[in-house]
Design an enzyme around this catalytic site. Structure first.
Site, PDB file in Angstrom:
ATOM      1  N   GLU A  19      37.872  18.588  11.342  1.00 43.63           N
ATOM      2  CA  GLU A  19      37.536  17.163  11.231  1.00 43.63           C
ATOM      3  C   GLU A  19      38.199  16.632   9.968  1.00 43.63           C
ATOM      4  OE1 GLU A  19      33.501  15.937  10.952  1.00 43.63           O
ATOM      5  OE2 GLU A  19      32.806  17.438  12.375  1.00 43.63           O
ATOM      6  N   ASP A  43      27.266   9.140   4.533  1.00 43.51           N
ATOM      7  CA  ASP A  43      27.710  10.243   3.701  1.00 43.51           C
ATOM      8  C   ASP A  43      26.884  10.374   2.427  1.00 43.51           C
ATOM      9  OD1 ASP A  43      29.798  10.937   5.417  1.00 43.51           O
ATOM     10  OD2 ASP A  43      31.083   9.383   4.574  1.00 43.51           O
TER      11      ASP A  43
END
Length: 265
Positions: free
Chosen positions: A49, A60
């Site tokens: 990824e 995040d």
């Protein structure tokens, strides 16, 4: 079959989970991110990824936010991710981009799909795009043979989960914790329940992410999931290293430990 389909067919035949590793494009620089990703692949990652650095990453945690900030400060731009994808795909592993939806819209959905496919990318993970608002992306990804990886969470209703799984291809990304990304001392007990709910409605592969930081935790998740997804722990290898060489070595060593975890009987 797509290359991601082929990967999961192989790992299932080997009776093990796939290891998915995440690193941001352009962190600390574009060239360094390519070298770090290559080390991750050398350590045993099956699918990569590549994160597209974003200025307001709502999902995040602090580790990936810090990496994104460094990448953006160094001049990372959307077009750079395609160079990183090309270099990663050249290693022979399936390569996907993880990005919030806004950069894709700004780039142009059809153009983004075409550029990703031209670089050798296999698909896109879209954490903030829900299937019922993804019509343009579904059409563009189908036109360019790209997989669509959507996310499900412990909070997903049965109806929402079934719809999301139906729209996904390649694999389904199951977020095993409620909260932002980041390595944790213990894996979430919600992961196994969420995978079981997905498997009740589909036989598509399920990857579990958010919180894995070592081979022991990877082994725990590999016991019930088709893929173990690791991000923050790998990023931290670079953040905490005194220099690039040490960071590269740390990434390779962690990937090797994680791979041993997913293969342990």
């Amino acid at each position: 079959m797509t290359v991601i389909d082929e990967l999961f067919a192989r790992t299932r035949s080997e009776n093990r989970a796939a290891l998915v590793g995440y690193l941001p494009s352009g962190f600390p620089t574009k060239e360094q991110s390519i070298r770090a990703i290559r080390a991750m692949v050398e350590g045993g990652v099956d699918l990569v990824e590549i994160g597209l650095p974003y200025s307001d990453p709502v999902m995040d945690g602090p580790v990936i936010q810090a990496a994104a900030e460094q990448a953006l400060a160094a001049g990372a731009r959307t077009n750079d991710v395609f160079d990183v994808v090309e270099a990663t795909a050249a290693t022979g592993v399936p390569t996907v981009v993880m990005t919030y939806w806004n950069p894709v819209e700004r780039h142009g959905v059809e153009r983004f799909a075409a550029d990703l496919a031209a670089a050798g990318g296999s698909g896109l993970i879209t954490p903030d795009l829900i299937p019922d608002e993804a019509g343009e992306w579904i059409d563009a990804s189908a036109a360019h043979d790209l997989d669509r990886v959507f996310l499900v969470a412990p909070s997903s209703t049965d109806e929402r989960l079934a719809m999301t799984v139906e729209a996904a291809s390649g694999f389904v990304y199951a977020t095993a914790v409620m909260g932002v990304t980041g390595a944790r001392e213990q894996t979430s007990s919600l992961g196994e329940q969420l995978v079981a709910r997905v498997r009740a409605v589909s036989d598509k592969p399920v990857g579990v992410g958010l919180g894995v930081s070592n081979g022991t935790q990877a082994h725990e998740i590999a016991a019930y999931a088709d893929a173990v997804i690791v991000g923050s722990a790998l990023v931290r290898c670079l953040l905490d290293a005194p220099d690039e060489a040490a960071g590269i070595d740390a990434i390779r060593a962690l990937a090797n430990d994680l791979r041993a975890g997913v293969e342990r009987s």
